[in-house]
Design a protein around this motif. Structure first.
Motif, PDB file in Angstrom:
ATOM      1  N   LYS A  60       0.757  -1.338   0.070  1.00 33.49           N
ATOM      2  CA  LYS A  60       0.043  -0.059   0.134  1.00 33.49           C
ATOM      3  C   LYS A  60       0.815   1.199  -0.064  1.00 33.49           C
ATOM      4  O   LYS A  60       0.468   2.284  -0.684  1.00 33.49           O
ATOM      5  N   GLN A  61       2.178   1.190   0.653  1.00 30.13           N
ATOM      6  CA  GLN A  61       3.024   2.193   0.511  1.00 30.13           C
ATOM      7  C   GLN A  61       4.099   2.075  -0.464  1.00 30.13           C
ATOM      8  O   GLN A  61       4.760   1.003  -0.638  1.00 30.13           O
ATOM      9  N   LYS A  62       3.945   3.079  -1.351  1.00 30.05           N
ATOM     10  CA  LYS A  62       4.977   2.939  -2.754  1.00 30.05           C
ATOM     11  C   LYS A  62       6.561   3.412  -2.176  1.00 30.05           C
ATOM     12  O   LYS A  62       6.436   3.942  -1.263  1.00 30.05           O
ATOM     13  N   LEU A  63       7.314   3.152  -2.888  1.00 27.18           N
ATOM     14  CA  LEU A  63       8.635   3.835  -2.759  1.00 27.18           C
ATOM     15  C   LEU A  63       8.420   5.269  -3.316  1.00 27.18           C
ATOM     16  O   LEU A  63       7.671   5.685  -3.789  1.00 27.18           O
ATOM     17  N   LYS A  64       9.542   6.016  -2.883  1.00 31.31           N
ATOM     18  CA  LYS A  64       9.443   7.470  -3.117  1.00 31.31           C
ATOM     19  C   LYS A  64       9.481   7.983  -4.634  1.00 31.31           C
ATOM     20  O   LYS A  64       9.124   9.056  -4.647  1.00 31.31           O
ATOM     21  N   ASN A  65       9.925   7.129  -5.466  1.00 35.08           N
ATOM     22  CA  ASN A  65       9.961   7.460  -6.954  1.00 35.08           C
ATOM     23  C   ASN A  65       8.779   7.090  -7.628  1.00 35.08           C
ATOM     24  O   ASN A  65       8.593   7.024  -8.621  1.00 35.08           O
ATOM     25  N   GLY A  66       7.517   6.431  -6.612  1.00 27.67           N
ATOM     26  CA  GLY A  66       6.295   5.810  -7.397  1.00 27.67           C
ATOM     27  C   GLY A  66       6.525   4.507  -7.640  1.00 27.67           C
ATOM     28  O   GLY A  66       5.461   3.966  -7.984  1.00 27.67           O
ATOM     29  N   GLU A  67       7.503   3.698  -7.634  1.00 28.16           N
ATOM     30  CA  GLU A  67       7.524   2.491  -7.736  1.00 28.16           C
ATOM     31  C   GLU A  67       6.604   1.529  -6.611  1.00 28.16           C
ATOM     32  O   GLU A  67       6.854   2.129  -5.531  1.00 28.16           O
ATOM     33  N   SER A  68       5.981   0.577  -7.149  1.00 27.52           N
ATOM     34  CA  SER A  68       5.508  -0.535  -6.062  1.00 27.52           C
ATOM     35  C   SER A  68       6.758  -1.252  -5.510  1.00 27.52           C
ATOM     36  O   SER A  68       7.608  -1.090  -5.889  1.00 27.52           O
ATOM     37  N   LEU A  69       6.448  -1.580  -4.132  1.00 22.06           N
ATOM     38  CA  LEU A  69       7.383  -2.554  -3.396  1.00 22.06           C
ATOM     39  C   LEU A  69       7.699  -3.649  -4.360  1.00 22.06           C
ATOM     40  O   LEU A  69       6.726  -4.096  -4.711  1.00 22.06           O
ATOM     41  N   PRO A  70       8.933  -3.815  -4.829  1.00 23.98           N
ATOM     42  CA  PRO A  70       9.334  -4.688  -5.681  1.00 23.98           C
ATOM     43  C   PRO A  70       9.129  -6.098  -5.565  1.00 23.98           C
ATOM     44  O   PRO A  70       9.477  -6.736  -4.478  1.00 23.98           O
ATOM     45  N   LEU A  71       8.234  -6.967  -6.151  1.00 22.14           N
ATOM     46  CA  LEU A  71       8.340  -8.257  -6.160  1.00 22.14           C
ATOM     47  C   LEU A  71       9.745  -8.845  -6.821  1.00 22.14           C
ATOM     48  O   LEU A  71      10.281  -8.237  -7.656  1.00 22.14           O
ATOM     49  N   LEU A  72      10.111  -9.800  -6.076  1.00 23.62           N
ATOM     50  CA  LEU A  72      11.569 -10.602  -6.664  1.00 23.62           C
ATOM     51  C   LEU A  72      11.198 -10.855  -8.040  1.00 23.62           C
ATOM     52  O   LEU A  72      12.310 -10.430  -9.012  1.00 23.62           O
ATOM     53  N   LYS A  73      10.050 -11.298  -8.636  1.00 17.42           N
ATOM     54  CA  LYS A  73       9.876 -11.975  -9.829  1.00 17.42           C
ATOM     55  C   LYS A  73      10.080 -10.518 -10.907  1.00 17.42           C
ATOM     56  O   LYS A  73      10.797 -10.736 -11.837  1.00 17.42           O
ATOM     57  N   ASP A  74       9.674  -9.323 -10.477  1.00 14.39           N
ATOM     58  CA  ASP A  74       9.422  -8.445 -11.239  1.00 14.39           C
ATOM     59  C   ASP A  74      11.081  -7.651 -11.401  1.00 14.39           C
ATOM     60  O   ASP A  74      11.359  -7.251 -12.496  1.00 14.39           O
ATOM     61  N   PHE A  75      11.507  -7.790 -10.234  1.00 14.66           N
ATOM     62  CA  PHE A  75      12.898  -7.203 -10.117  1.00 14.66           C
ATOM     63  C   PHE A  75      13.931  -8.003 -11.054  1.00 14.66           C
ATOM     64  O   PHE A  75      14.734  -7.590 -11.918  1.00 14.66           O
ATOM     65  N   ILE A  76      13.970  -9.336 -10.960  1.00 10.11           N
ATOM     66  CA  ILE A  76      14.906 -10.100 -11.573  1.00 10.11           C
ATOM     67  C   ILE A  76      14.565 -10.026 -13.306  1.00 10.11           C
ATOM     68  O   ILE A  76      15.275  -9.971 -14.287  1.00 10.11           O
ATOM     69  N   LYS A  77      13.158  -9.855 -13.707  1.00  7.51           N
ATOM     70  CA  LYS A  77      12.838  -9.744 -15.154  1.00  7.51           C
ATOM     71  C   LYS A  77      13.269  -8.274 -15.379  1.00  7.51           C
ATOM     72  O   LYS A  77      13.887  -8.333 -16.541  1.00  7.51           O
ATOM     73  N   ALA A  78      13.210  -7.238 -14.580  1.00  7.35           N
ATOM     74  CA  ALA A  78      13.902  -5.973 -14.992  1.00  7.35           C
ATOM     75  C   ALA A  78      15.339  -6.138 -15.092  1.00  7.35           C
ATOM     76  O   ALA A  78      16.119  -5.594 -16.065  1.00  7.35           O
ATOM     77  N   GLY A  79      16.111  -7.035 -14.243  1.00  7.76           N
ATOM     78  CA  GLY A  79      17.362  -7.000 -14.463  1.00  7.76           C
ATOM     79  C   GLY A  79      17.884  -8.063 -15.739  1.00  7.76           C
ATOM     80  O   GLY A  79      18.909  -8.018 -16.116  1.00  7.76           O
ATOM     81  N   MET A  80      17.063  -8.725 -16.416  1.00  4.01           N
ATOM     82  CA  MET A  80      17.251  -9.616 -17.440  1.00  4.01           C
ATOM     83  C   MET A  80      16.896  -8.753 -18.756  1.00  4.01           C
ATOM     84  O   MET A  80      17.397  -9.176 -19.946  1.00  4.01           O
ATOM     85  N   THR A  81      16.475  -7.614 -18.655  1.00  4.03           N
ATOM     86  CA  THR A  81      15.970  -6.658 -19.793  1.00  4.03           C
ATOM     87  C   THR A  81      17.247  -5.535 -20.114  1.00  4.03           C
ATOM     88  O   THR A  81      17.505  -4.860 -19.189  1.00  4.03           O
ATOM     89  N   GLN A  82      17.577  -5.812 -21.401  1.00  4.72           N
ATOM     90  CA  GLN A  82      18.824  -4.772 -21.870  1.00  4.72           C
ATOM     91  C   GLN A  82      19.812  -4.729 -21.036  1.00  4.72           C
ATOM     92  O   GLN A  82      20.274  -3.755 -20.539  1.00  4.72           O
ATOM     93  N   ASN A  83      20.369  -5.868 -20.326  1.00  5.12           N
ATOM     94  CA  ASN A  83      21.546  -6.109 -19.694  1.00  5.12           C
ATOM     95  C   ASN A  83      22.167  -7.207 -20.152  1.00  5.12           C
ATOM     96  O   ASN A  83      21.854  -8.347 -20.034  1.00  5.12           O
ATOM     97  N   ASP A  84      23.440  -6.884 -20.852  1.00  9.62           N
ATOM     98  CA  ASP A  84      24.327  -8.030 -21.150  1.00  9.62           C
ATOM     99  C   ASP A  84      25.647  -7.729 -20.282  1.00  9.62           C
ATOM    100  O   ASP A  84      27.015  -8.284 -20.899  1.00  9.62           O
TER     101      ASP A  84
END
Length: 261
Positions: free
Chosen positions: A98-122
């Motif tokens: 219910k409380q978002k991070l200060k930049n407006g992000e939702s509290l990150p799910l690990l699943k979404d965090f890992i997916k973000a780390g796999m995107t445009q990252n080599d």
């Protein structure tokens, strides 16, 4: 019918070939591991996807993040054992989020965090710190759920190391996935002890190495990777570089990258 089967077989073969030819990240050849992402200079929330993305943009060799589990067994990325004044292990994800991070992000799910780390990252490894549970018997479950999720996402190639202050968590990971690389954070184990247990790295507070400099040579002799946390001063960074540490975990990745050249 034969023509249809031909197309099906051809499609499967092409899919397998594409999977086999998938790009495997080659982590950048520097020592900078952004501690909870690269957040400081951009005033980003620690452990946010934005901080992870900036670490990738900087071409850090790694970006560290912290994993905890909620009362309803949801894996999230956050450091403290409380979030927005709520105990993480005693509250559900829906309550916490219910409380978002200060930049407006939702509290990150690990699943979404890992997916973000796999995107445009080599170039930037994901350094996954698993925070020990305060509930007896939960550490092995926590390790199992993290490793299971990484496998589900086909993200093994992106995980540089699993790290933890809990030796039991590291041993559980090695039991589940022997090829996984792990580093111990506590500072209490000698290089000989780590090598005997198949632990690949010692990621200790810098003062541990200053007090026991003989561990540096021993670790190198036993192929134990050397990392130190959380190192932000130029003098300390240069000391680690001069002692040929493999990694430097820092809130100042830009400074490490500047000095490590």
């Amino acid at each position: 019918m034969h023509k249809f089967l031909f197309y099906v077989i051809s499609f499967i073969a092409m899919s397998c070939q594409q999977q086999n030819n998938a790009t495997v990240p080659v982590f950048a050849e520097n020592k900078a591991i952004a501690h909870r992402g690269a957040w400081k200079t951009q005033n980003l929330p620690e452990n946010s996807i934005a901080a992870l993305k900036y670490a990738i943009a900087l071409n850090c060799t790694g970006s560290e993040f912290d994993v905890r589990m909620t009362a309803d067994s949801i894996l999230i990325v956050t450091h403290d054992n409380t979030y927005a004044g709520l105990n993480i292990e005693e509250n559900t994800y829906s309550e916490l989020a219910k409380q978002k991070l200060k930049n407006g992000e939702s509290l990150p799910l690990l699943k979404d965090f890992i997916k973000a780390g796999m995107t445009q990252n080599d170039s930037t490894a994901l350094i996954c710190e698993i925070k020990p549970s305060s509930i007896a018997g939960k550490n092995e479950l926590l390790a199992h759920k993290v490793v299971e999720l990484v496998a589900e996402l086909n993200a093994e190639d992106y995980i540089g190391y699993y790290i933890s202050f809990s030796y039991d968590i590291l041993k559980a990971i090695k039991k589940l996935k022997p090829e996984a690389k792990v580093q111990y954070l506590d500072g209490s184990k000698s290089p000989e002890a780590l090598a005997e247990d198949g632990i690949e790295g010692m990621d200790y507070y810098i003062d541990v190495f200053r007090k026991k400099p003989e561990w540096i040579a021993t670790a190198k002799a036993k192929n134990i990777r050397l990392n130190a946390w959380t190192v932000n001063e130029a003098e300390d960074i240069e000391w680690l570089i001069n002692n040929d540490f493999d990694y430097i975990t820092t809130n100042e990745p830009e400074l490490v990258l500047e000095l490590d050249n």
